[in-house]
Design an enzyme around this catalytic site. Structure first.
Site, PDB file in Angstrom:
ATOM      1  N   ASP A  67      -3.981  27.266  27.330  1.00  0.00           N
ATOM      2  CA  ASP A  67      -4.496  27.173  25.964  1.00  0.00           C
ATOM      3  C   ASP A  67      -5.130  25.798  25.849  1.00  0.00           C
ATOM      4  O   ASP A  67      -4.444  24.799  25.678  1.00  0.00           O
ATOM      5  CB  ASP A  67      -3.354  27.342  24.956  1.00  0.00           C
ATOM      6  CG  ASP A  67      -3.832  27.269  23.520  1.00  0.00           C
ATOM      7  OD1 ASP A  67      -4.982  27.666  23.247  1.00  0.00           O
ATOM      8  OD2 ASP A  67      -3.050  26.815  22.668  1.00  0.00           O
ATOM      9  N   GLU A 100      -8.083  30.624  27.430  1.00  0.00           N
ATOM     10  CA  GLU A 100      -8.627  31.059  26.154  1.00  0.00           C
ATOM     11  C   GLU A 100     -10.027  30.471  25.989  1.00  0.00           C
ATOM     12  O   GLU A 100     -10.238  29.280  26.223  1.00  0.00           O
ATOM     13  CB  GLU A 100      -7.721  30.587  25.014  1.00  0.00           C
ATOM     14  CG  GLU A 100      -8.131  31.111  23.668  1.00  0.00           C
ATOM     15  CD  GLU A 100      -7.156  30.713  22.581  1.00  0.00           C
ATOM     16  OE1 GLU A 100      -7.541  29.904  21.721  1.00  0.00           O
ATOM     17  OE2 GLU A 100      -6.007  31.213  22.604  1.00  0.00           O
ATOM     18  N   ASP A 116       1.501  25.749  21.373  1.00  0.00           N
ATOM     19  CA  ASP A 116       0.471  25.749  22.418  1.00  0.00           C
ATOM     20  C   ASP A 116       0.994  26.385  23.706  1.00  0.00           C
ATOM     21  O   ASP A 116       0.258  27.080  24.407  1.00  0.00           O
ATOM     22  CB  ASP A 116       0.001  24.318  22.703  1.00  0.00           C
ATOM     23  CG  ASP A 116      -0.453  23.615  21.448  1.00  0.00           C
ATOM     24  OD1 ASP A 116      -1.638  23.745  21.097  1.00  0.00           O
ATOM     25  OD2 ASP A 116       0.386  22.953  20.802  1.00  0.00           O
TER      26      ASP A 116
END
Length: 163
Positions: A9, A76, A148
């Site tokens: 992430d 991501e 996260d």
């Protein structure tokens, strides 16, 4: 067949990572089991110069890859909030892509709605729904913290289902 998948992430101040191990059925190619291996964050501070922050991410990700040797990474895609913040995150994301390429690790990319759709069945799911799905899929007693890291585990799980 066993596969270690690293989910990332991206972020500049806090970059989440999550590693899962998947056992795939040799005949059906479906997942027999999924387990969490490790998760956490790489942190940098605003007190550091930009180059120093990127070096921290670079070095810490190398350490993670050398320690665990994942077979696949998933990241991501950038989601545009504020242009200034997006540019900073894009720089950190570039470091991630570079380090993964240096290690020869294949990379899959997902948009946030794709991850939500894969994990919960609904592309507009809220953060809590995604985190609960991560805990359920990995048979965890509680949702991983910080957020996260939980998000990175969601990215890894999404990749495992598309393998």
């Amino acid at each position: 067949m066993e596969k270690l998948i690293l989910g990332l992430d991206p972020g500049l101040a806090t970059l989440g990572f999550g590693l899962i191990k998947c056992i795939y059925n040799a005949k059906t190619k479906e997942i027999d089991s999924t387990s969490m291996v490790d998760f956490g964050v790489i942190k940098t501070t605003k007190k550091q110069e930009m180059g120093e922050r990127l070096v921290t991410i670079y070095e810490d990700l190398h350490t993670i890859l050398n320690t665990f040797k994942p077979d696949l990474a998933a990241i991501e895609k950038l989601f545009f909030y504020r242009m200034g913040n997006t540019i900073l995150v894009a720089q950190a994301r570039g470091v991630l892509v570079l380090v993964l390429a240096q290690h020869g690790i294949p990379l899959i990319e997902f948009s946030p709605p794709q991850i939500k759709q894969i994990i919960t069945g609904y592309g507009n799911a809220n953060k809590s729904d995604v985190q609960q799905a991560v805990a359920r899929e990995l048979d965890l007693d509680e949702i991983p913290k910080p957020d996260d890291a939980a998000d990175a585990l969601a990215v890894a799980i999404a990749a495992s289902w598309l393998e």
